[in-house]
Scaffold this motif. Structure first.
Motif, mmCIF file in Angstrom:
data_model
loop_
_atom_site.group_PDB
_atom_site.id
_atom_site.type_symbol
_atom_site.label_atom_id
_atom_site.label_comp_id
_atom_site.label_asym_id
_atom_site.label_seq_id
_atom_site.Cartn_x
_atom_site.Cartn_y
_atom_site.Cartn_z
ATOM 1 N N LEU A 1 0.826 -1.211 0.000
ATOM 2 C CA LEU A 1 0.000 0.000 0.000
ATOM 3 C C LEU A 1 0.862 1.263 0.000
ATOM 4 O O LEU A 1 0.342 2.368 -0.164
ATOM 5 C CB LEU A 1 -0.924 0.011 1.222
ATOM 6 C CG LEU A 1 -2.213 -0.809 1.109
ATOM 7 C CD1 LEU A 1 -2.908 -0.899 2.468
ATOM 8 C CD2 LEU A 1 -3.150 -0.204 0.072
ATOM 9 N N GLY A 2 2.185 1.074 0.222
ATOM 10 C CA GLY A 2 3.097 2.214 0.174
ATOM 11 C C GLY A 2 3.755 2.572 1.494
ATOM 12 O O GLY A 2 4.544 3.517 1.562
ATOM 13 N N HIS A 3 3.477 1.830 2.537
ATOM 14 C CA HIS A 3 4.085 2.127 3.842
ATOM 15 C C HIS A 3 5.549 1.668 3.873
ATOM 16 O O HIS A 3 5.858 0.542 3.470
ATOM 17 C CB HIS A 3 3.318 1.433 4.962
ATOM 18 C CG HIS A 3 1.935 1.957 5.174
ATOM 19 N ND1 HIS A 3 1.661 3.071 5.929
ATOM 20 C CD2 HIS A 3 0.732 1.503 4.703
ATOM 21 C CE1 HIS A 3 0.342 3.277 5.928
ATOM 22 N NE2 HIS A 3 -0.233 2.338 5.197
ATOM 23 N N SER A 4 6.421 2.527 4.369
ATOM 24 C CA SER A 4 7.827 2.150 4.570
ATOM 25 C C SER A 4 8.261 2.380 6.013
ATOM 26 O O SER A 4 9.254 1.816 6.461
ATOM 27 C CB SER A 4 8.740 2.934 3.618
ATOM 28 O OG SER A 4 8.568 4.333 3.809
ATOM 29 N N ARG A 5 7.529 3.247 6.732
ATOM 30 C CA ARG A 5 7.813 3.465 8.153
ATOM 31 C C ARG A 5 6.803 2.628 8.955
ATOM 32 O O ARG A 5 5.640 2.998 9.125
ATOM 33 C CB ARG A 5 7.701 4.947 8.523
ATOM 34 C CG ARG A 5 8.663 5.830 7.738
ATOM 35 C CD ARG A 5 8.896 7.173 8.413
ATOM 36 N NE ARG A 5 7.663 7.869 8.763
ATOM 37 C CZ ARG A 5 7.015 8.702 7.944
ATOM 38 N NH1 ARG A 5 7.488 8.923 6.717
ATOM 39 N NH2 ARG A 5 5.917 9.317 8.348
ATOM 40 N N LEU B 1 12.534 -1.088 11.570
ATOM 41 C CA LEU B 1 11.324 -1.628 12.195
ATOM 42 C C LEU B 1 11.438 -1.474 13.707
ATOM 43 O O LEU B 1 12.315 -2.061 14.342
ATOM 44 C CB LEU B 1 11.145 -3.110 11.853
ATOM 45 C CG LEU B 1 9.993 -3.824 12.568
ATOM 46 C CD1 LEU B 1 8.644 -3.289 12.098
ATOM 47 C CD2 LEU B 1 10.078 -5.339 12.351
ATOM 48 N N ASN B 2 10.581 -0.679 14.290
ATOM 49 C CA ASN B 2 10.563 -0.497 15.739
ATOM 50 C C ASN B 2 9.566 -1.472 16.356
ATOM 51 O O ASN B 2 8.363 -1.395 16.084
ATOM 52 C CB ASN B 2 10.161 0.944 16.087
ATOM 53 C CG ASN B 2 11.227 1.946 15.693
ATOM 54 O OD1 ASN B 2 12.272 2.019 16.330
ATOM 55 N ND2 ASN B 2 10.964 2.705 14.629
ATOM 56 N N VAL B 3 10.080 -2.395 17.166
ATOM 57 C CA VAL B 3 9.233 -3.415 17.791
ATOM 58 C C VAL B 3 9.154 -3.160 19.292
ATOM 59 O O VAL B 3 10.176 -3.050 19.960
ATOM 60 C CB VAL B 3 9.789 -4.836 17.542
ATOM 61 C CG1 VAL B 3 8.893 -5.873 18.212
ATOM 62 C CG2 VAL B 3 9.917 -5.110 16.057
ATOM 63 N N ILE B 4 7.938 -3.056 19.798
ATOM 64 C CA ILE B 4 7.714 -2.941 21.233
ATOM 65 C C ILE B 4 6.949 -4.179 21.690
ATOM 66 O O ILE B 4 5.908 -4.509 21.124
ATOM 67 C CB ILE B 4 6.913 -1.673 21.579
ATOM 68 C CG1 ILE B 4 7.734 -0.433 21.230
ATOM 69 C CG2 ILE B 4 6.521 -1.671 23.062
ATOM 70 C CD1 ILE B 4 7.007 0.875 21.472
ATOM 71 N N GLU B 5 7.465 -4.874 22.675
ATOM 72 C CA GLU B 5 6.791 -6.050 23.216
ATOM 73 C C GLU B 5 5.860 -5.634 24.356
ATOM 74 O O GLU B 5 6.197 -4.749 25.150
ATOM 75 C CB GLU B 5 7.799 -7.079 23.708
ATOM 76 C CG GLU B 5 8.652 -7.663 22.598
ATOM 77 C CD GLU B 5 9.486 -8.846 23.058
ATOM 78 O OE1 GLU B 5 9.220 -9.365 24.173
ATOM 79 O OE2 GLU B 5 10.382 -9.255 22.315
ATOM 80 N N GLU C 1 10.465 9.887 16.004
ATOM 81 C CA GLU C 1 10.614 10.830 14.897
ATOM 82 C C GLU C 1 11.592 10.259 13.878
ATOM 83 O O GLU C 1 12.770 10.060 14.196
ATOM 84 C CB GLU C 1 11.129 12.174 15.428
ATOM 85 C CG GLU C 1 11.110 13.306 14.409
ATOM 86 C CD GLU C 1 9.739 13.558 13.812
ATOM 87 O OE1 GLU C 1 9.678 13.622 12.562
ATOM 88 O OE2 GLU C 1 8.763 13.655 14.559
ATOM 89 N N PRO C 2 11.187 9.967 12.631
ATOM 90 C CA PRO C 2 9.794 10.083 12.181
ATOM 91 C C PRO C 2 8.950 8.945 12.750
ATOM 92 O O PRO C 2 9.452 7.856 12.977
ATOM 93 C CB PRO C 2 9.926 9.978 10.666
ATOM 94 C CG PRO C 2 11.124 9.116 10.455
ATOM 95 C CD PRO C 2 12.081 9.451 11.565
#
Length: 340
Positions: free
Chosen positions: A179-183, A218-222, A241-242
């Protein structure tokens, strides 16, 4: 007050004017008794308040007709539909289900497994395969059949009835990327002692790498599986940010909690932030906006797992594993990223 004597099989036979063998057949194989006689016996059972002595029956058959299930939690609906379908098959086969919860703790799960076996469980339903090998040896040495559900691997040593968590999460992540997401951010379940949560994180990473994006972004929060934890986690991701334009959640509970908190902070979904879940529990179709999620065949999984266990008990062998399919259910919480 004096205790009334407990009615016996012989009491029922005298009351119904039949033999004790006929009473026993009515209780164990009612289809073998003519309807008129069966109704007379059951009426006598009801009048006297008779209950079969399952302890004596178990000693005679060397089985208790009890099935155990150890699930990670009873605090939310993740396992409810699958366990309900499992219970229905157990009941249809004349057995009793005992359920224990491990609270996602490996030490407690091992204790619950041993306790269920000590109480005479003939077979066990287990969730996922992340446990010490000594538990599998314990079950094998005692001849206790078990099925591993909510997970699937090509492993001839275990009977799996479930799905590939890694490929299911990958399919969702691919849809997000295309769909175009990269963040992209992720709110995962606690991965320690939880193969399902770990595999879902790996699946998202697979999709990111396959599409040439930087997996280090990729920011992963458990988080523990609760609405509040999902909300707290989304706040942390929104402060980056971003900040991410899409957040993949390890299950629907986390996703709904994240959506609710994001909206309370003035973030529009999906116009400013897309959020997805995993499981497709009932809440997904009633929240606003509707939650895009991975559909898990809970009822089919529970039913198939129970049938496999009874087959293993009957034939004294390892049943063939069942790989069930998942798919993405598209609702309104996922859209293209906002234009810069």
């Amino acid at each position: 007050m004096k205790n009334r004597p407990v009615p016996t099989l012989e009491d029922v036979a005298r009351e119904a004017k039949v033999s004790t063998a006929t009473v026993s057949r009515c209780m164990n194989s009612p289809e073998r008794v003519v309807e008129k006689t069966r109704e007379r016996v059951l009426a006598a059972v009801s009048r006297l308040g008779y209950s079969p002595n399952f302890g004596a029956r178990a000693l005679a058959a060397k089985r208790t007709n009890t099935i155990g299930a150890v699930i990670p939690t009873m605090e939310n609906a993740i396992f409810a539909r699958g366990l309900q379908a499992f219970q229905e098959v157990v009941s249809d086969n004349g057995a009793t289900l005992l359920v224990a919860s491990s609270a996602y703790r490996q030490d407690l799960e091992e204790k619950q497994i041993r306790n269920l076996v000590a109480r005479g469980a003939d077979a066990l339903l287990l969730i996922g395969d992340d446990r010490d090998e000594k538990i599998y040896e314990f079950l094998s040495n005692r001849g206790i059949p078990y099925v591993v559900a909510w997970s699937y691997r090509d492993d001839e040593n275990h009977c799996f009835v479930g799905f590939n968590n890694r490929s299911a999460a990958k399919e969702m992540a691919i849809k997000i990327i295309e769909l175009g997401h990269s963040r992209i951010g992720m709110i995962a379940g606690l991965t320690r002692n939880n193969d399902r949560a770990r595999d879902r994180v790996l699946g998202v990473k697979d999709a990111i790498i396959e599409h040439g994006l930087n997996v280090d972004n990729l920011n992963v929060i458990e988080a523990e599986y609760s609405f509040a934890e999902g909300g707290d986690a989304v706040e942390r991701l929104l402060n980056l940010e971003p900040r991410p334009t899409a957040i993949v959640c390890g299950n629907d509970i986390l996703a709904v909690g994240a959506m609710k908190r994001a909206r309370s902070l003035g973030v529009q979904i999906p116009e400013q932030l897309s959020i997805t879940g995993f499981d497709d529990i009932e809440v997904c179709s009633v929240v606003e906006p509707g939650l895009t999620t991975v559909h898990v065949p809970h009822r089919n999984m529970g039913k198939t797992a129970a049938m496999c266990l009874f087959d293993m008990m009957k034939n004294d062998n390892l049943c063939e594993s069942s790989h069930l399919e998942t798919y993405v259910v598209e609702r309104q919480s996922l859209a293209a990223p906002p234009k810069s």
